[in-house]
Design a protein around this motif. Structure first.
Motif, PDB file in Angstrom:
ATOM      1  N   LEU A 152       0.821  -1.205   0.000  1.00 12.07           N
ATOM      2  CA  LEU A 152       0.000   0.000   0.000  1.00 12.07           C
ATOM      3  C   LEU A 152       0.859   1.260   0.000  1.00 12.07           C
ATOM      4  O   LEU A 152       0.542   2.244  -0.694  1.00 12.07           O
ATOM      5  CB  LEU A 152      -0.928  -0.002   1.218  1.00 12.07           C
ATOM      6  CG  LEU A 152      -2.067  -1.019   1.201  1.00 12.07           C
ATOM      7  CD1 LEU A 152      -2.799  -1.021   2.544  1.00 12.07           C
ATOM      8  CD2 LEU A 152      -3.051  -0.701   0.085  1.00 12.07           C
ATOM      9  N   TYR A 153       1.947   1.236   0.746  1.00 11.01           N
ATOM     10  CA  TYR A 153       2.842   2.393   0.787  1.00 11.01           C
ATOM     11  C   TYR A 153       3.425   2.673  -0.595  1.00 11.01           C
ATOM     12  O   TYR A 153       3.470   3.827  -1.046  1.00 11.01           O
ATOM     13  CB  TYR A 153       3.969   2.137   1.786  1.00 11.01           C
ATOM     14  CG  TYR A 153       4.829   3.344   2.065  1.00 11.01           C
ATOM     15  CD1 TYR A 153       4.644   4.108   3.209  1.00 11.01           C
ATOM     16  CD2 TYR A 153       5.855   3.721   1.192  1.00 11.01           C
ATOM     17  CE1 TYR A 153       5.433   5.219   3.478  1.00 11.01           C
ATOM     18  CE2 TYR A 153       6.652   4.827   1.445  1.00 11.01           C
ATOM     19  CZ  TYR A 153       6.426   5.572   2.590  1.00 11.01           C
ATOM     20  OH  TYR A 153       7.213   6.676   2.840  1.00 11.01           O
ATOM     21  N   SER A 154       3.862   1.619  -1.255  1.00 11.13           N
ATOM     22  CA  SER A 154       4.454   1.783  -2.583  1.00 11.13           C
ATOM     23  C   SER A 154       3.441   2.333  -3.586  1.00 11.13           C
ATOM     24  O   SER A 154       3.759   3.217  -4.389  1.00 11.13           O
ATOM     25  CB  SER A 154       5.004   0.440  -3.064  1.00 11.13           C
ATOM     26  OG  SER A 154       5.579   0.554  -4.344  1.00 11.13           O
ATOM     27  N   GLY A 155       2.206   1.816  -3.532  1.00 11.05           N
ATOM     28  CA  GLY A 155       1.186   2.294  -4.462  1.00 11.05           C
ATOM     29  C   GLY A 155       0.738   3.718  -4.175  1.00 11.05           C
ATOM     30  O   GLY A 155       0.607   4.544  -5.083  1.00 11.05           O
ATOM     31  N   LEU A 156       0.510   4.024  -2.898  1.00  9.97           N
ATOM     32  CA  LEU A 156       0.042   5.365  -2.537  1.00  9.97           C
ATOM     33  C   LEU A 156       1.106   6.434  -2.771  1.00  9.97           C
ATOM     34  O   LEU A 156       0.780   7.583  -3.074  1.00  9.97           O
ATOM     35  CB  LEU A 156      -0.393   5.385  -1.066  1.00  9.97           C
ATOM     36  CG  LEU A 156      -1.681   4.636  -0.726  1.00  9.97           C
ATOM     37  CD1 LEU A 156      -1.876   4.572   0.783  1.00  9.97           C
ATOM     38  CD2 LEU A 156      -2.877   5.310  -1.375  1.00  9.97           C
ATOM     39  N   SER A 157       2.373   6.065  -2.623  1.00 12.15           N
ATOM     40  CA  SER A 157       3.435   7.058  -2.811  1.00 12.15           C
ATOM     41  C   SER A 157       3.479   7.562  -4.246  1.00 12.15           C
ATOM     42  O   SER A 157       3.814   8.734  -4.483  1.00 12.15           O
ATOM     43  CB  SER A 157       4.788   6.462  -2.424  1.00 12.15           C
ATOM     44  OG  SER A 157       5.118   5.363  -3.249  1.00 12.15           O
ATOM     45  N   ARG A 158       3.119   6.701  -5.210  1.00 18.42           N
ATOM     46  CA  ARG A 158       3.096   7.137  -6.613  1.00 18.42           C
ATOM     47  C   ARG A 158       2.059   8.230  -6.832  1.00 18.42           C
ATOM     48  O   ARG A 158       2.224   9.100  -7.687  1.00 18.42           O
ATOM     49  CB  ARG A 158       2.786   5.931  -7.518  1.00 18.42           C
ATOM     50  CG  ARG A 158       3.805   4.838  -7.491  1.00 18.42           C
ATOM     51  CD  ARG A 158       5.093   5.269  -8.193  1.00 18.42           C
ATOM     52  NE  ARG A 158       4.837   5.546  -9.604  1.00 18.42           N
ATOM     53  CZ  ARG A 158       4.878   4.658 -10.574  1.00 18.42           C
ATOM     54  NH1 ARG A 158       5.154   3.390 -10.273  1.00 18.42           N
ATOM     55  NH2 ARG A 158       4.670   4.989 -11.825  1.00 18.42           N
ATOM     56  N   VAL A 159       0.975   8.168  -6.076  1.00 13.26           N
ATOM     57  CA  VAL A 159      -0.097   9.158  -6.213  1.00 13.26           C
ATOM     58  C   VAL A 159       0.227  10.420  -5.418  1.00 13.26           C
ATOM     59  O   VAL A 159       0.148  11.542  -5.929  1.00 13.26           O
ATOM     60  CB  VAL A 159      -1.440   8.556  -5.744  1.00 13.26           C
ATOM     61  CG1 VAL A 159      -2.548   9.597  -5.826  1.00 13.26           C
ATOM     62  CG2 VAL A 159      -1.796   7.328  -6.573  1.00 13.26           C
ATOM     63  N   LEU A 160       0.616  10.252  -4.163  1.00 12.92           N
ATOM     64  CA  LEU A 160       0.818  11.393  -3.273  1.00 12.92           C
ATOM     65  C   LEU A 160       2.078  12.185  -3.601  1.00 12.92           C
ATOM     66  O   LEU A 160       2.163  13.368  -3.261  1.00 12.92           O
ATOM     67  CB  LEU A 160       0.858  10.915  -1.825  1.00 12.92           C
ATOM     68  CG  LEU A 160      -0.459  10.295  -1.311  1.00 12.92           C
ATOM     69  CD1 LEU A 160      -0.267   9.722   0.090  1.00 12.92           C
ATOM     70  CD2 LEU A 160      -1.573  11.328  -1.301  1.00 12.92           C
ATOM     71  N   ASP A 161       3.063  11.553  -4.245  1.00 14.42           N
ATOM     72  CA  ASP A 161       4.287  12.271  -4.612  1.00 14.42           C
ATOM     73  C   ASP A 161       4.016  13.404  -5.591  1.00 14.42           C
ATOM     74  O   ASP A 161       4.800  14.357  -5.684  1.00 14.42           O
ATOM     75  CB  ASP A 161       5.308  11.300  -5.216  1.00 14.42           C
ATOM     76  CG  ASP A 161       6.042  10.504  -4.145  1.00 14.42           C
ATOM     77  OD1 ASP A 161       5.900  10.852  -2.953  1.00 14.42           O
ATOM     78  OD2 ASP A 161       6.729   9.527  -4.493  1.00 14.42           O
ATOM     79  N   ARG A 162       2.926  13.310  -6.330  1.00 12.38           N
ATOM     80  CA  ARG A 162       2.601  14.376  -7.288  1.00 12.38           C
ATOM     81  C   ARG A 162       2.348  15.701  -6.593  1.00 12.38           C
ATOM     82  O   ARG A 162       2.588  16.767  -7.164  1.00 12.38           O
ATOM     83  CB  ARG A 162       1.365  13.984  -8.108  1.00 12.38           C
ATOM     84  CG  ARG A 162       1.537  12.698  -8.925  1.00 12.38           C
ATOM     85  CD  ARG A 162       0.257  12.333  -9.649  1.00 12.38           C
ATOM     86  NE  ARG A 162       0.408  11.080 -10.389  1.00 12.38           N
ATOM     87  CZ  ARG A 162      -0.573  10.501 -11.090  1.00 12.38           C
ATOM     88  NH1 ARG A 162      -1.767  11.074 -11.149  1.00 12.38           N
ATOM     89  NH2 ARG A 162      -0.349   9.372 -11.722  1.00 12.38           N
ATOM     90  N   TRP A 163       1.854  15.633  -5.368  1.00 11.28           N
ATOM     91  CA  TRP A 163       1.600  16.854  -4.578  1.00 11.28           C
ATOM     92  C   TRP A 163       2.610  17.015  -3.448  1.00 11.28           C
ATOM     93  O   TRP A 163       2.415  17.847  -2.572  1.00 11.28           O
ATOM     94  CB  TRP A 163       0.181  16.811  -4.013  1.00 11.28           C
ATOM     95  CG  TRP A 163      -0.873  16.815  -5.067  1.00 11.28           C
ATOM     96  CD1 TRP A 163      -1.367  17.887  -5.759  1.00 11.28           C
ATOM     97  CD2 TRP A 163      -1.586  15.668  -5.563  1.00 11.28           C
ATOM     98  NE1 TRP A 163      -2.331  17.485  -6.652  1.00 11.28           N
ATOM     99  CE2 TRP A 163      -2.493  16.129  -6.556  1.00 11.28           C
ATOM    100  CE3 TRP A 163      -1.550  14.300  -5.271  1.00 11.28           C
ATOM    101  CZ2 TRP A 163      -3.344  15.274  -7.244  1.00 11.28           C
ATOM    102  CZ3 TRP A 163      -2.390  13.445  -5.967  1.00 11.28           C
ATOM    103  CH2 TRP A 163      -3.268  13.934  -6.927  1.00 11.28           C
ATOM    104  N   ASP A 164       3.689  16.232  -3.487  1.00  7.83           N
ATOM    105  CA  ASP A 164       4.728  16.286  -2.457  1.00  7.83           C
ATOM    106  C   ASP A 164       4.116  16.073  -1.074  1.00  7.83           C
ATOM    107  O   ASP A 164       4.400  16.819  -0.131  1.00  7.83           O
ATOM    108  CB  ASP A 164       5.476  17.620  -2.512  1.00  7.83           C
ATOM    109  CG  ASP A 164       6.786  17.580  -1.729  1.00  7.83           C
ATOM    110  OD1 ASP A 164       7.373  16.496  -1.629  1.00  7.83           O
ATOM    111  OD2 ASP A 164       7.190  18.636  -1.193  1.00  7.83           O
ATOM    112  N   LEU A 165       3.280  15.038  -0.964  1.00  7.47           N
ATOM    113  CA  LEU A 165       2.631  14.701   0.294  1.00  7.47           C
ATOM    114  C   LEU A 165       3.183  13.393   0.836  1.00  7.47           C
ATOM    115  O   LEU A 165       3.532  12.488   0.071  1.00  7.47           O
ATOM    116  CB  LEU A 165       1.111  14.563   0.097  1.00  7.47           C
ATOM    117  CG  LEU A 165       0.339  15.823  -0.268  1.00  7.47           C
ATOM    118  CD1 LEU A 165      -1.110  15.471  -0.584  1.00  7.47           C
ATOM    119  CD2 LEU A 165       0.388  16.835   0.867  1.00  7.47           C
ATOM    120  N   PRO A 166       3.273  13.244   2.157  1.00  5.50           N
ATOM    121  CA  PRO A 166       3.753  11.986   2.733  1.00  5.50           C
ATOM    122  C   PRO A 166       2.663  10.915   2.715  1.00  5.50           C
ATOM    123  O   PRO A 166       1.472  11.222   2.850  1.00  5.50           O
ATOM    124  CB  PRO A 166       4.110  12.382   4.167  1.00  5.50           C
ATOM    125  CG  PRO A 166       3.163  13.507   4.484  1.00  5.50           C
ATOM    126  CD  PRO A 166       2.971  14.265   3.199  1.00  5.50           C
TER     127      PRO A 166
END
Length: 383
Positions: A152-166
């Motif tokens: 889940l961390y790996s998948g969510l990071s691809r999405v949240l990195d677009r807004w520079d969110l943890p």
């Protein structure tokens, strides 16, 4: 009568001062992010590296990044409950090993970013299990749930990195909710307790104890690790203090704000005494008060506002999710500081990029040097 000469007195004074400086230097080496430990461990055995990564993951639960803080927190958990300490250790190691096996970014693994969600899942599985301590079959879902957090961390990071969110603890909140919904309170293999709403009315004539309410403030810091004992909670607070005094102050302040919010909503006294209403406020206050934002009087006020918002959101979500027997976990704090990170205007000027987040004191020092450099550049340009 022997009289000390001036040179002897000065020599002893210098010696004591030297020892004091050495002790202070050693203490400073143990604070902050301890980057020197990673450099030292690069050529060491994998088992030793894994231990340091795991300890960083333990400390990441409370927004710290210090292996010594992680060791103190583990000691506190084993002090409170050896079974919970074992589960937390297994969860952190299982998720970290999973990240290594599936080839996650080595820098993320070494910073403990794949350990803290697995640890939280394992701790909550142990707390809500109605099978009692030392129920060895629980180790199976602990390992599987910890591994799921990495995916889940790996998948969510691809999405949240677009807004520079943890990614924060979104994987933990999702995984523990799915586990509790799948098993249910009457499951023959993994039964668990149902969560109760903090807004349930108290019996008539029940008086509030001010001393227990005050004790609930440091317990709110311990409840970040599902720890409800005062001594271990104080040790956990000490671990945060070792990493960053500024973060420790905001942890206590946020927990106090959460307690105050609970008092204003007339929640159950047990929720106040146990610190369960303090930990979301503590996390919300810590995230804004120096970790993801450079500390200033403006961000300090925003941190207090974030603590209030997280505390009230936690009460609302707890009352809502308790209707289906689920705990609110740390949804309130996670959603609150994610919202704060998306704000524009004055607060956005103090925001720190995710790849540059370090201990609050380091963030403050870096901003001061940057501002001093900018001022010098402007003056040279004017000349």
């Amino acid at each position: 009568m022997w009289m000390d000469t001036k040179a002897e007195v000065e020599g002893r004074t210098w010696k004591h001062g030297s020892w004091g400086r050495r002790a202070w230097s050693c203490l400073l080496l143990c604070t902050g992010d301890m980057v020197h430990v990673d450099k030292y461990m690069q050529e060491k055995w994998f088992v030793l590296q894994l231990a340091v990564w795991g300890l960083r993951g333990v400390a990441r639960v409370i927004l710290a990044n210090n292996p010594l803080s992680g060791a103190l927190i583990l000691a506190a958990l084993f002090w409170a409950s050896p079974w919970q300490g074992l589960l937390g250790t297994l969860g952190a190691l299982a998720s970290t090993l999973t990240a290594v096996i599936i080839g996650q970014d080595s820098a993320e693994v070494s910073r403990g970013l794949h350990g803290f969600n697995g640890m939280l899942v394992s701790l909550l599985m142990g707390v809500f299990s109605s099978a009692g301590d030392w129920y060895w079959w629980l180790l199976l879902p602990v390992c599987l749930g910890s591994a799921t957090c990495v995916l889940l961390y790996s998948g969510l990071s691809r999405v949240l990195d677009r807004w520079d969110l943890p990614v924060a603890v979104f994987p933990f909140n999702i995984t523990i909710a799915l586990f509790l919904l799948c098993t249910g309170p009457d499951n023959p293999y993994f039964p668990h307790h149902l969560a109760t709403a903090p807004g349930m009315p108290e019996p008539n004539g029940t008086e509030l104890s001010a001393l227990k309410v005050l004790c609930g403030i440091p317990l709110g810091v311990g409840q970040i690790f599902a720890c409800g004992a005062l001594g271990p909670s104080l040790l956990i607070l000490g671990a945060v203090l070792l990493y960053s005094p500024l973060l420790a102050v905001h942890a206590l302040l946020g927990s106090a704000v959460g307690t105050l919010a609970g008092l204003s909503m007339a929640v159950r006294h047990a929720s106040l005494y146990s610190g369960q209403l303090g930990f979301n406020g503590a996390l919300g206050c810590m995230a804004v008060g120096g970790l993801f934002f450079t500390f200033s009087w403006r961000t300090h006020l925003f941190a207090i506002a974030s603590a209030f918002l997280a505390a009230y959101a936690d009460i609302a979500l707890s009352n809502l999710l308790a209707t289906v027997g689920l705990p609110a976990c740390s949804w309130a704090a996670t959603l609150t500081f994610t919202l704060m990170l998306l704000l524009s205007g004055t607060l956005a000027a103090y925001r720190i990029p995710m790849d540059q987040v370090k201990a609050p004191e380091h963030n403050l020092h870096s901003r001061s040097r940057w501002e001093a450099g900018s001022t010098a550049d402007r003056e040279s340009t004017d000349v």
